[in-house]
Design a protein around this motif. Structure first.
Motif, PDB file in Angstrom:
ATOM      1  N   VAL A  60      53.870  73.565 -20.830  1.00 38.46           N
ATOM      2  CA  VAL A  60      55.110  73.600 -20.052  1.00 38.46           C
ATOM      3  C   VAL A  60      54.796  73.541 -18.557  1.00 38.46           C
ATOM      4  N   LYS A  61      53.765  74.242 -18.135  1.00 38.88           N
ATOM      5  CA  LYS A  61      53.416  74.268 -16.711  1.00 38.88           C
ATOM      6  C   LYS A  61      52.835  72.933 -16.233  1.00 38.88           C
ATOM      7  N   THR A  62      52.004  72.290 -17.029  1.00 41.28           N
ATOM      8  CA  THR A  62      51.310  71.086 -16.568  1.00 41.28           C
ATOM      9  C   THR A  62      52.118  69.798 -16.726  1.00 41.28           C
ATOM     10  N   ASN A  63      53.168  69.795 -17.535  1.00 41.39           N
ATOM     11  CA  ASN A  63      53.940  68.572 -17.745  1.00 41.39           C
ATOM     12  C   ASN A  63      54.990  68.312 -16.672  1.00 41.39           C
ATOM     13  N   LYS A  64      55.126  69.204 -15.691  1.00 44.37           N
ATOM     14  CA  LYS A  64      56.060  69.017 -14.571  1.00 44.37           C
ATOM     15  C   LYS A  64      57.467  68.694 -15.069  1.00 44.37           C
ATOM     16  N   LEU A  65      58.023  69.592 -15.856  1.00 45.21           N
ATOM     17  CA  LEU A  65      59.319  69.404 -16.487  1.00 45.21           C
ATOM     18  C   LEU A  65      60.449  69.874 -15.582  1.00 45.21           C
ATOM     19  N   LYS A  66      61.603  69.250 -15.734  1.00 46.23           N
ATOM     20  CA  LYS A  66      62.811  69.761 -15.090  1.00 46.23           C
ATOM     21  C   LYS A  66      63.453  70.716 -16.092  1.00 46.23           C
ATOM     22  N   ILE A  67      63.403  71.999 -15.797  1.00 46.61           N
ATOM     23  CA  ILE A  67      63.902  73.030 -16.709  1.00 46.61           C
ATOM     24  C   ILE A  67      65.177  73.616 -16.114  1.00 46.61           C
ATOM     25  N   VAL A  68      66.217  73.729 -16.938  1.00 43.21           N
ATOM     26  CA  VAL A  68      67.502  74.247 -16.499  1.00 43.21           C
ATOM     27  C   VAL A  68      67.826  75.518 -17.285  1.00 43.21           C
ATOM     28  N   GLY A  69      68.126  76.598 -16.579  1.00 43.16           N
ATOM     29  CA  GLY A  69      68.621  77.807 -17.220  1.00 43.16           C
ATOM     30  C   GLY A  69      67.576  78.780 -17.732  1.00 43.16           C
ATOM     31  N   LEU A  70      66.311  78.418 -17.727  1.00 41.01           N
ATOM     32  CA  LEU A  70      65.238  79.285 -18.201  1.00 41.01           C
ATOM     33  C   LEU A  70      64.054  79.191 -17.242  1.00 41.01           C
ATOM     34  N   SER A  71      63.219  80.209 -17.282  1.00 43.34           N
ATOM     35  CA  SER A  71      61.955  80.120 -16.548  1.00 43.34           C
ATOM     36  C   SER A  71      60.942  79.389 -17.426  1.00 43.34           C
ATOM     37  N   GLU A  72      59.846  78.953 -16.834  1.00 44.46           N
ATOM     38  CA  GLU A  72      58.794  78.290 -17.611  1.00 44.46           C
ATOM     39  C   GLU A  72      58.268  79.218 -18.701  1.00 44.46           C
ATOM     40  N   GLU A  73      58.088  80.477 -18.347  1.00 45.52           N
ATOM     41  CA  GLU A  73      57.531  81.442 -19.305  1.00 45.52           C
ATOM     42  C   GLU A  73      58.472  81.666 -20.482  1.00 45.52           C
ATOM     43  N   GLU A  74      59.775  81.789 -20.197  1.00 45.33           N
ATOM     44  CA  GLU A  74      60.754  82.014 -21.264  1.00 45.33           C
ATOM     45  C   GLU A  74      60.844  80.798 -22.187  1.00 45.33           C
ATOM     46  N   LEU A  75      60.839  79.604 -21.612  1.00 50.06           N
ATOM     47  CA  LEU A  75      60.871  78.389 -22.419  1.00 50.06           C
ATOM     48  C   LEU A  75      59.632  78.308 -23.299  1.00 50.06           C
ATOM     49  N   ALA A  76      58.465  78.572 -22.732  1.00 52.74           N
ATOM     50  CA  ALA A  76      57.223  78.516 -23.498  1.00 52.74           C
ATOM     51  C   ALA A  76      57.232  79.545 -24.625  1.00 52.74           C
ATOM     52  N   LYS A  77      57.774  80.718 -24.360  1.00 51.42           N
ATOM     53  CA  LYS A  77      57.846  81.768 -25.385  1.00 51.42           C
ATOM     54  C   LYS A  77      58.733  81.329 -26.549  1.00 51.42           C
ATOM     55  N   ARG A  78      59.887  80.761 -26.229  1.00 54.09           N
ATOM     56  CA  ARG A  78      60.806  80.303 -27.283  1.00 54.09           C
ATOM     57  C   ARG A  78      60.202  79.154 -28.088  1.00 54.09           C
ATOM     58  N   ILE A  79      59.538  78.244 -27.401  1.00 55.47           N
ATOM     59  CA  ILE A  79      58.897  77.128 -28.104  1.00 55.47           C
ATOM     60  C   ILE A  79      57.786  77.643 -29.005  1.00 55.47           C
ATOM     61  N   ASP A  80      56.992  78.581 -28.515  1.00 53.36           N
ATOM     62  CA  ASP A  80      55.901  79.145 -29.310  1.00 53.36           C
ATOM     63  C   ASP A  80      56.427  79.811 -30.570  1.00 53.36           C
ATOM     64  N   GLU A  81      57.551  80.520 -30.469  1.00 50.62           N
ATOM     65  CA  GLU A  81      58.150  81.158 -31.641  1.00 50.62           C
ATOM     66  C   GLU A  81      58.571  80.116 -32.676  1.00 50.62           C
ATOM     67  N   GLU A  82      59.121  79.001 -32.211  1.00 49.56           N
ATOM     68  CA  GLU A  82      59.539  77.934 -33.132  1.00 49.56           C
ATOM     69  C   GLU A  82      58.317  77.254 -33.763  1.00 49.56           C
ATOM     70  N   LEU A  83      57.268  77.055 -32.986  1.00 44.59           N
ATOM     71  CA  LEU A  83      56.065  76.400 -33.525  1.00 44.59           C
ATOM     72  C   LEU A  83      55.387  77.263 -34.590  1.00 44.59           C
ATOM     73  N   LYS A  84      55.444  78.581 -34.435  1.00 47.39           N
ATOM     74  CA  LYS A  84      54.848  79.467 -35.435  1.00 47.39           C
ATOM     75  C   LYS A  84      55.519  79.333 -36.789  1.00 47.39           C
ATOM     76  N   LYS A  85      56.776  78.945 -36.805  1.00 49.81           N
ATOM     77  CA  LYS A  85      57.521  78.768 -38.059  1.00 49.81           C
ATOM     78  C   LYS A  85      57.018  77.573 -38.848  1.00 49.81           C
ATOM     79  N   ILE A  86      56.454  76.567 -38.166  1.00 47.18           N
ATOM     80  CA  ILE A  86      56.026  75.360 -38.897  1.00 47.18           C
ATOM     81  C   ILE A  86      54.534  75.322 -39.163  1.00 47.18           C
ATOM     82  N   LYS A  87      53.781  76.263 -38.632  1.00 47.53           N
ATOM     83  CA  LYS A  87      52.315  76.260 -38.843  1.00 47.53           C
ATOM     84  C   LYS A  87      51.963  76.530 -40.273  1.00 47.53           C
TER      85      LYS A  87
END
Length: 87
Positions: free
Chosen positions: A60-87
């Protein structure tokens, strides 16, 4: 002068890892309004799941994303939770 039609797009099967990762990132389209940002992030996370890329927070930090409504850390946390479901 004529223009050739674009090549056909081959879709991933619904049960493939690629499709699952891209669907997860697509679910964050309200927070990631630019489609190219979502595609880059999804590819980075797909590489991460294959053992070749960076963890979600770093991606999330290195891809230089335009993020709306969340911090980088919060977005990464939510994505990580979703990725754990498919591992």
């Amino acid at each position: 002068m004529t223009t050739l039609p674009p090549p056909k797009v081959k879709q991933f099967p619904d049960d493939s890892l690629e499709k699952k990762v891209y669907n997860i990132i697509e679910s964050f389209k309200d927070n990631l309004p630019i489609m190219n940002d979502r595609n880059r992030l999804a590819f980075s996370l797909y590489k991460y799941l294959k053992g070749e890329g960076d963890a979600p927070l770093m991606a999330v930090k290195t891809n230089k994303l335009k993020i709306v409504g969340l911090s980088e850390e919060e977005l990464a946390k939510r994505i990580d939770e979703e990725l754990k479901k498919i591992k």
